[in-house]
Scaffold this motif. Structure first.
Motif, short mmCIF file in Angstrom:
data_model
loop_
_atom_site.label_atom_id
_atom_site.label_comp_id
_atom_site.label_asym_id
_atom_site.label_seq_id
_atom_site.Cartn_x
_atom_site.Cartn_y
_atom_site.Cartn_z
N VAL A 27 0.81 -1.21 0.00
CA VAL A 27 0.00 0.00 0.00
C VAL A 27 0.84 1.25 0.00
CG1 VAL A 27 -1.92 -1.17 1.13
CG2 VAL A 27 -0.23 0.04 2.51
N ASN A 28 2.09 1.19 0.43
CA ASN A 28 2.98 2.35 0.40
C ASN A 28 3.65 2.38 -0.98
OD1 ASN A 28 2.49 3.15 3.09
ND2 ASN A 28 3.88 1.56 3.81
N ARG A 29 2.89 2.80 -1.97
CA ARG A 29 3.37 2.69 -3.34
C ARG A 29 3.34 4.02 -4.05
NH1 ARG A 29 -0.13 -1.07 -6.96
NH2 ARG A 29 0.63 0.27 -8.63
N VAL A 30 4.25 4.16 -5.02
CA VAL A 30 4.32 5.35 -5.86
C VAL A 30 4.11 4.92 -7.30
CG1 VAL A 30 5.81 7.18 -6.72
CG2 VAL A 30 5.89 6.56 -4.30
N ASP A 31 3.27 5.66 -8.01
CA ASP A 31 3.00 5.40 -9.42
C ASP A 31 3.24 6.68 -10.23
OD1 ASP A 31 1.42 2.59 -9.72
OD2 ASP A 31 0.92 3.55 -7.81
N ASN A 44 1.18 12.48 -14.55
CA ASN A 44 0.62 12.42 -13.21
C ASN A 44 1.44 11.47 -12.36
OD1 ASN A 44 -0.81 9.59 -13.07
ND2 ASN A 44 -1.35 10.47 -15.07
N GLY A 45 1.23 11.59 -11.07
CA GLY A 45 1.87 10.69 -10.12
C GLY A 45 0.99 10.53 -8.89
N ALA A 46 1.08 9.37 -8.26
CA ALA A 46 0.21 9.08 -7.12
C ALA A 46 1.00 8.38 -6.02
CB ALA A 46 -0.96 8.20 -7.54
N TYR A 47 0.58 8.64 -4.80
CA TYR A 47 1.15 7.95 -3.63
C TYR A 47 0.00 7.42 -2.78
CZ TYR A 47 3.72 6.94 0.61
OH TYR A 47 4.27 6.32 1.71
N SER A 48 0.04 6.12 -2.47
CA SER A 48 -0.99 5.48 -1.64
C SER A 48 -0.48 5.38 -0.20
CB SER A 48 -1.31 4.09 -2.19
OG SER A 48 -1.84 4.17 -3.48
N PHE A 49 -1.21 6.02 0.72
CA PHE A 49 -0.86 5.94 2.13
C PHE A 49 -1.33 4.62 2.74
CE2 PHE A 49 -1.31 10.46 1.16
CZ PHE A 49 -0.08 10.94 1.60
N SER A 50 -2.43 4.10 2.22
CA SER A 50 -2.98 2.82 2.67
C SER A 50 -3.74 2.21 1.50
CB SER A 50 -3.91 3.03 3.87
OG SER A 50 -5.10 3.69 3.47
N ASN A 51 -4.39 1.09 1.73
CA ASN A 51 -5.14 0.48 0.64
C ASN A 51 -6.40 1.27 0.28
OD1 ASN A 51 -6.42 -0.18 3.06
ND2 ASN A 51 -7.29 -2.06 2.22
N LYS A 52 -6.77 2.27 1.11
CA LYS A 52 -7.97 3.06 0.84
C LYS A 52 -7.71 4.53 0.58
CE LYS A 52 -11.39 0.14 3.16
NZ LYS A 52 -12.58 0.12 4.05
N LEU A 219 -16.81 22.15 -16.02
CA LEU A 219 -15.84 21.68 -17.00
C LEU A 219 -15.66 20.18 -16.82
CD1 LEU A 219 -13.85 22.44 -19.25
CD2 LEU A 219 -12.09 22.76 -17.48
N PRO A 220 -16.36 19.36 -17.61
CA PRO A 220 -16.32 17.91 -17.41
C PRO A 220 -14.94 17.33 -17.69
CG PRO A 220 -18.18 18.57 -18.80
CD PRO A 220 -17.29 19.75 -18.68
N VAL A 221 -14.63 16.27 -16.96
CA VAL A 221 -13.36 15.56 -17.13
C VAL A 221 -13.65 14.08 -17.42
CG1 VAL A 221 -11.24 14.79 -16.00
CG2 VAL A 221 -12.07 17.12 -15.64
N LEU A 222 -13.14 13.59 -18.53
CA LEU A 222 -13.14 12.17 -18.85
C LEU A 222 -11.73 11.86 -19.33
CD1 LEU A 222 -14.62 9.50 -19.15
CD2 LEU A 222 -15.23 10.17 -21.48
N GLN A 223 -11.04 11.02 -18.59
CA GLN A 223 -9.60 10.88 -18.78
C GLN A 223 -9.15 9.44 -18.59
OE1 GLN A 223 -6.95 14.19 -17.36
NE2 GLN A 223 -6.44 12.65 -15.83
N LEU A 224 -8.32 8.97 -19.52
CA LEU A 224 -7.74 7.63 -19.44
C LEU A 224 -6.24 7.74 -19.30
CD1 LEU A 224 -8.40 4.56 -19.66
CD2 LEU A 224 -7.92 4.75 -22.11
N GLY A 225 -5.68 6.97 -18.37
CA GLY A 225 -4.26 7.06 -18.12
C GLY A 225 -3.57 5.72 -18.01
N LEU A 226 -2.26 5.74 -18.18
CA LEU A 226 -1.41 4.56 -18.04
C LEU A 226 -0.36 4.88 -16.98
CD1 LEU A 226 -0.64 1.71 -19.21
CD2 LEU A 226 0.94 2.96 -20.72
N SER A 227 -0.25 4.03 -15.95
CA SER A 227 0.69 4.30 -14.86
C SER A 227 1.65 3.15 -14.67
CB SER A 227 -0.08 4.57 -13.54
OG SER A 227 -0.81 3.44 -13.14
N TYR A 228 2.83 3.49 -14.14
CA TYR A 228 3.88 2.51 -13.87
C TYR A 228 4.21 2.54 -12.38
CZ TYR A 228 8.38 0.10 -14.03
OH TYR A 228 9.42 -0.78 -13.80
N HIS A 229 4.16 1.39 -11.75
CA HIS A 229 4.42 1.26 -10.32
C HIS A 229 5.92 1.18 -10.08
CE1 HIS A 229 4.56 -0.03 -6.25
NE2 HIS A 229 4.71 -1.32 -6.51
N LEU A 230 6.47 2.15 -9.32
CA LEU A 230 7.91 2.15 -9.03
C LEU A 230 8.26 1.11 -7.98
CD1 LEU A 230 8.69 5.98 -8.97
CD2 LEU A 230 8.93 4.38 -10.85
#
Length: 230
Positions: A27-31, A44-52, A219-230
């Motif tokens: 759960v401590n992951r960076v993408d 974009n980039g994301a960090y998960s503090f927990s599974n939720k 301003l509507p947002v519809l967005q598709l992304g591809l992420s890589y888990h470090l």
């Protein structure tokens, strides 16, 4: 976009170092990722503090253009419309169903998202020029002599956001798809209306146009992304 990307990458690489120094908890992951959609293209980039719970940072750029023919008072005008936007966007994410007891893989990926974007560029413009000569009885006015009219709409930079997303839909062990659906809420636009030649004086209609546009703030947002888990 390049200037906004460097702080984002530096932050995420730092978070990656912190997470690897901790226990090897999934759960401590960076993408890190790329995306495309109604906001244009960006990183974009994301960090998960927990599974939720998690946080996501992104930057997007978009340029759209369109041409059309419109009729006013029986006269046709060639209308060219353009919009340019660029933002830095931060959102918090909550995945309420992401736990082992939930058997639905789709619900496990579902996230409720909320945050705000800073639009360092957000502007729309439209230019109209006569498509034909203007005829009034026996009088004909050449379209080149009529002139043109230009309208621009500008928005304040901060815009809150709320939406839903599907996160970490795995393609491979480290590659995932992400889908975002939501909307920014913009400020009421500031409108400028300018005409030249025989169309000068249309500035008097500026307040009317601004009043007509003040309700168009989603301003509507519809967005598709591809992420890589470090």
């Amino acid at each position: 976009m390049r200037n906004s990307a460097f702080p984002l990458l530096a932050f995420l690489l730092g978070m990656s170092f912190v997470s690897t120094a901790q226990t090897k908890d999934a759960v401590n992951r960076v993408d890190l990722g790329i995306h495309g959609g109604t906001q244009g293209f960006g990183i974009n980039g994301a960090y998960s503090f927990s599974n939720k719970f998690g946080v996501r940072l992104s930057s997007s750029l978009a340029t759209f253009g369109r041409s059309d023919v419109r009729t006013w008072s029986g006269n046709e005008y060639n209308l060219s419309m353009n919009s340019n936007s660029g933002n830095a966007f931060m959102q918090a994410e909550y995945r309420p169903f992401n736990d082992p007891i939930n058997q639905s893989r789709l619900l496990q990926k579902l996230a409720i998202t909320a945050g705000a974007a800073y639009f360092y560029k957000l502007k729309g413009s439209a230019t109209g020029v006569p498509a034909k000569d203007y005829k009034m009885g026996d009088l004909t006015i050449n379209k080149e002599d009529i002139g043109s009219i230009n309208a621009t709409a500008k928005y304040k930079p901060l815009a809150p956001y709320a939406g839903l997303a599907l996160r970490q839909m795995k393609i491979q062990s480290k590659l995932s798809l992400n889908l975002d659906m939501g909307s920014h809420y913009l400020s009421a636009p500031e409108v400028t209306l300018v005409g030249d030649k025989l169309l000068s004086g249309n500035e008097a209609n500026q307040a009317i146009l601004e009043n007509n546009l003040k309700g168009y703030r989603w301003l509507p947002v519809l967005q598709l992304g591809l992420s890589y888990h470090l």
